[in-house]
Enzyme design. Structure first.
Site, mmCIF file in Angstrom:
data_model
loop_
_atom_site.group_PDB
_atom_site.id
_atom_site.type_symbol
_atom_site.label_atom_id
_atom_site.label_comp_id
_atom_site.label_asym_id
_atom_site.label_seq_id
_atom_site.Cartn_x
_atom_site.Cartn_y
_atom_site.Cartn_z
ATOM 1 N N GLN A 250 -16.230 -22.344 27.204
ATOM 2 C CA GLN A 250 -16.892 -22.499 25.908
ATOM 3 C C GLN A 250 -15.881 -22.516 24.780
ATOM 4 O OE1 GLN A 250 -20.208 -23.205 25.411
ATOM 5 N NE2 GLN A 250 -19.887 -23.476 27.601
ATOM 6 N N GLU A 318 -26.931 -19.892 23.208
ATOM 7 C CA GLU A 318 -27.091 -21.248 23.743
ATOM 8 C C GLU A 318 -27.056 -21.210 25.272
ATOM 9 O OE1 GLU A 318 -24.719 -25.531 23.423
ATOM 10 O OE2 GLU A 318 -23.713 -23.661 22.879
ATOM 11 N N HIS A 319 -26.018 -20.603 25.831
ATOM 12 C CA HIS A 319 -25.883 -20.429 27.275
ATOM 13 C C HIS A 319 -25.903 -18.942 27.596
ATOM 14 C CE1 HIS A 319 -23.472 -24.058 26.147
ATOM 15 N NE2 HIS A 319 -24.190 -24.601 27.121
ATOM 16 N N ASP A 352 -23.384 -28.289 32.094
ATOM 17 C CA ASP A 352 -22.789 -29.264 31.170
ATOM 18 C C ASP A 352 -22.751 -30.668 31.767
ATOM 19 O OD1 ASP A 352 -22.345 -27.652 29.026
ATOM 20 O OD2 ASP A 352 -20.202 -27.359 29.379
ATOM 21 N N HIS A 411 -65.568 -33.132 1.825
ATOM 22 C CA HIS A 411 -65.626 -32.717 3.227
ATOM 23 C C HIS A 411 -67.077 -32.378 3.603
ATOM 24 C CE1 HIS A 411 -61.313 -32.496 2.958
ATOM 25 N NE2 HIS A 411 -61.164 -31.990 4.184
#
Length: 420
Positions: A250, A318-319, A352, A411
């Site tokens: 990373q 993220e991971h 990935d 309405h």
């Protein structure tokens, strides 16, 4: 909780400069179209093309230029990504009309967006994997027009051949040599040569991200992503060398990338720090990875796995990697992450590239409310209703009264004229 390795506190940085610059670029693209796009292509990438669309001849030349093993690898990855996307799509079904009460029939349809674009970053190295990740799910979803783009290799007129090959293998309908916020503006608003799209997905630098923010609403976007990040939860059974390698995987993305270890064993934590330092001695990308590790990397000694789980859910990475003895006790309690990697064998880098899950994932804690790009990103669920005279008698008076309650008398009228 003890920090065996701390990140350097960041100063608050203003994004006003980036915001203003991107606003200026997008405004000029809207006003001047291809003329502005050419100007920015030359300014930022040294690319002097008259036609931005990549030709079939260029694609075939790229396929010849790329190594056969690389083509095989890209096809292998593409097959896995496509297979997983197909299985995900199976969860989307049309719901035929169902009578939810007498005379009231409701249903929905799951249909793809009509057009989309996958932005593929350029930069120091080609990123053909991002082409596969953005294009293939859209294709499986059934998107009719799939556009993709990437900046030309610096001071040339063409996209890197490996990226171009990946775009072709993934099944893009149109490929354009352009990058940066100007490309996002062109995709959102269109130019003389480029028809606008309905959705834009894919990662990019801060200028691309800011451009996506500014055009959001004009087009759909996936999300606003920041630097890459990984959190590893580990106990005494984890292998420090594997953890160190994954953290560096990373860290080499970007000087702002983050690698964080939450461990219950002090020896594993200290050994991981040593292994990171050992790997950095010979790592070709050590300059970037070392800066990211020194500035942003953290190793935190946690008393219990429960505490690690709580902190991980707060970080919403993220991971997220799980390297513990009893995975089955930990996994159900994890609720915030972009993608989860369970066990020592599940390297984040497999996600990935080749496992089949998508690597375009939420960062900066946005995994609290969104997942990554997937086949569902490109599918919208739209509803329909049909009401008979019997149903009208049941729901009409209620709608009339609620319309009056809210002061929306047209309405009420729309309900009343049907009741009469």
């Amino acid at each position: 909780m003890i920090k065996l390795k701390k990140a350097i506190p960041k100063k608050e940085e203003t994004s006003k400069l980036v915001e203003g610059r991107v606003l200026e670029i997008i405004h000029k693209i809207r006003k001047e179209g291809d003329h502005a796009l050419k100007e920015y292509n030359i300014l930022f990438d040294g690319c002097e093309r008259e036609s931005y669309q990549i030709t079939q001849e260029e694609i075939q030349n790229a396929l010849k230029e790329v190594k056969a093993t690389t083509i095989e690898d890209l096809r292998f990855a593409a097959k896995n990504i496509e297979e997983f996307a197909k299985r995900q799509k199976e969860m989307f079904k049309h719901m035929e009309e169902q009578e939810v009460m007498q005379g009231v029939f409701l249903g929905h349809k799951a249909m793809p967006v009509n057009s989309c674009a996958g932005y593929v970053p350029g930069g120091r190295y080609p990123l053909p994997s991002s082409a596969l990740m953005s294009i293939i799910p859209a294709k499986v979803a059934g998107v009719k027009r799939i556009v993709t783009c990437s900046p030309a290799v610096k001071d040339t007129k063409s996209i890197h051949p490996a990226t171009l090959a990946a775009m072709h293998i993934a099944g893009a309908n149109e490929i354009y040599a352009m990058g940066g916020s100007q490309a996002i503006g062109a995709l959102a608003y269109g130019t003389e040569q480029i028809k606008p799209v309905d959705m834009i997905v894919g990662p990019g630098n801060q200028y691309v991200t800011e451009a996506k923010r500014q055009v959001s609403g004009v087009v759909g976007i996936d999300f606003l992503a920041g630097p890459s990040e990984v959190v590893v939860i580990a106990d005494a059974t984890a292998d420090p060398r594997i953890i160190a390698a994954d953290i560096l995987a990373q860290s080499e993305h970007d000087p702002q990338a983050r690698g964080i270890l939450l461990c219950t064993d002090e020896k594993v934590g200290k050994d991981t720090i040593k292994e990171v330092e050992n790997f950095l001695k010979d790592l070709p990308t050590a300059a970037i990875a070392k800066e990211a590790w020194e500035n942003n990397g953290e190793v935190i000694l946690i008393d219990t796995l429960e505490e690690a789980i709580t902190l991980s859910n707060k970080l919403a990475p993220e991971h997220l990697e799980i390297q513990v003895e009893n995975e089955e006790k930990v996994v159900p309690k994890l609720i915030n992450y972009g993608s989860l990697f369970i066990g020592e064998g599940a390297a984040e880098v497999f996600g990935d590239y080749v496992a089949g899950t998508n690597h375009i994932l939420p960062t900066m804690r946005t995994a609290r409310f969104t997942g990554g790009v997937w086949v569902g990103t490109f599918i919208k669920v739209v509803t329909n209703q049909r009401v008979t005279k019997e149903g009208l008698k049941i729901i009409g008076p209620v709608a009339s009264r609620l319309g009056a309650l809210e002061g929306l008398y047209a309405h009420k009228l729309a309900a009343d004229v049907r009741l009469k």
